[in-house]
Design an enzyme around this catalytic site. Structure first.
Site, PDB file in Angstrom:
ATOM      1  N   CYS A  95     -30.419 -29.057 -11.963  1.00 41.70           N
ATOM      2  CA  CYS A  95     -30.768 -29.332 -10.573  1.00 41.70           C
ATOM      3  C   CYS A  95     -31.472 -30.682 -10.413  1.00 41.70           C
ATOM      4  O   CYS A  95     -30.836 -31.716 -10.523  1.00 41.70           O
ATOM      5  CB  CYS A  95     -31.582 -28.193  -9.985  1.00 41.70           C
ATOM      6  SG  CYS A  95     -31.549 -28.176  -8.163  1.00 41.70           S
ATOM      7  N   ARG A 128     -28.458 -27.290   3.414  1.00 40.90           N
ATOM      8  CA  ARG A 128     -28.688 -27.101   1.988  1.00 40.90           C
ATOM      9  C   ARG A 128     -27.633 -26.155   1.442  1.00 40.90           C
ATOM     10  O   ARG A 128     -27.166 -25.241   2.137  1.00 40.90           O
ATOM     11  CB  ARG A 128     -30.084 -26.522   1.719  1.00 40.90           C
ATOM     12  CG  ARG A 128     -31.223 -27.464   2.005  1.00 40.90           C
ATOM     13  CD  ARG A 128     -32.550 -26.879   1.552  1.00 40.90           C
ATOM     14  NE  ARG A 128     -32.642 -26.782   0.107  1.00 40.90           N
ATOM     15  CZ  ARG A 128     -33.013 -27.780  -0.690  1.00 40.90           C
ATOM     16  NH1 ARG A 128     -33.298 -28.973  -0.196  1.00 40.90           N
ATOM     17  NH2 ARG A 128     -33.098 -27.614  -2.008  1.00 40.90           N
ATOM     18  N   HIS A 192     -29.199 -22.652 -11.569  1.00 37.52           N
ATOM     19  CA  HIS A 192     -30.492 -22.101 -11.978  1.00 37.52           C
ATOM     20  C   HIS A 192     -30.291 -20.642 -12.380  1.00 37.52           C
ATOM     21  O   HIS A 192     -29.184 -20.140 -12.434  1.00 37.52           O
ATOM     22  CB  HIS A 192     -31.466 -22.108 -10.789  1.00 37.52           C
ATOM     23  CG  HIS A 192     -32.023 -23.439 -10.431  1.00 37.52           C
ATOM     24  ND1 HIS A 192     -32.934 -24.085 -11.221  1.00 37.52           N
ATOM     25  CD2 HIS A 192     -31.827 -24.221  -9.340  1.00 37.52           C
ATOM     26  CE1 HIS A 192     -33.284 -25.223 -10.623  1.00 37.52           C
ATOM     27  NE2 HIS A 192     -32.622 -25.337  -9.487  1.00 37.52           N
TER      28      HIS A 192
END
Length: 247
Positions: A95, A128, A192
């Site tokens: 990330c 997002r 993640h």
């Protein structure tokens, strides 16, 4: 002689979004199960990292503030880190750490200089890209599953391969169907979760590459990954069946 790998974990106190430090635990344990040794060196704020004897370097994810602090620290070590990468050193970045690998990334409206380790750059977009993600990748036999949450849109340069193709979720930019990057022995990803506990094939890919570089033989003794792969398959099946309601 017992084989060992030196793992350099960069700024764990800043870059541990979604439990990214758990990736180090997985690498350490998968080496130990094979009778190999993990020498883990944590580099903290205010310390200067050295990559001269590193086998694997790990950069986790963090917020924009943490990214800026880390990038400023690592720019001072860019030449040595670039030499490590070009010499085949294994580097895994998640990330925010993934975004640092490129030439630049946007923080708000400000363009921040990146480490230029890989030919890529990151701008921003709305909304997002948040939710679970599934990636089919040539580096392992099972699908890579995890979670993504990023406003960045990462664009790969010529000759930089994606980690894989998105079959669920968004990936690098929500448009191309690509996720992550592969360059030499660098692996960058937005996944993640943390990444490695549910994706043992990715962990072994990193370990194998590092052992090949250090000892000339990257062959790994097989492990019983039934529990890990059951968790992986359960998540994959639920996502592909539309059983998970994304927020």
């Amino acid at each position: 002689m017992t084989k060992s790998l030196r793992i350099v974990h960069l700024f764990p106190e800043l870059l541990n979004l979604y439990g990214d430090s758990g990736n180090i635990l997985v690498l350490r344990r998968r080496l130990a199960w094979r009778g190999l040794v993990a020498d883990v060196a944590e580099v903290h704020v205010g310390e200067r990292p050295s990559f001269a004897d590193a086998d694997i370097v790990f950069i986790g994810g963090g917020s924009d503030r943490e990214q800026r602090i880390v990038c400023e620290s690592l720019l001072a070590e860019q030449a040595e880190l670039s030499s490590f990468v070009e010499d085949g050193g294994v580097l895994a970045a998640v990330c925010g750490g993934y975004q640092l690998l490129g030439h630049s990334y946007l923080m708000g409206d400000e363009k921040i200089e990146g480490l230029s380790l890989v030919d890529l750059y990151t701008d921003r977009g709305e909304p997002r890209l948040i939710g679970n993600v599934v990636v089919e990748s040539p580096i392992c036999d099972h699908p890579i599953v995890g979670y993504e949450n990023h406003g960045g849109r990462t664009h790969l340069g010529e000759g930089v391969e994606p980690l894989g193709s998105v079959t669920y979720g968004h990936g690098n930019d929500g448009v191309t169907g690509q996720e992550g990057c592969l360059y030499k022995n660098v692996l960058g990803t937005y996944v993640h979760g943390p990444l490695l506990p549910k994706n043992p094939g990715v962990a072994d890919y990193l370990l194998s590459r590092a052992l090949e570089r250090r000892y000339g033989n990257g062959e790994l003794e097989p492990l019983d990954d039934a529990a890990e792969l059951t968790a992986n398959k359960s998540m994959y099946d639920r996502l592909m069946a539309g059983e998970v309601e994304e927020q």
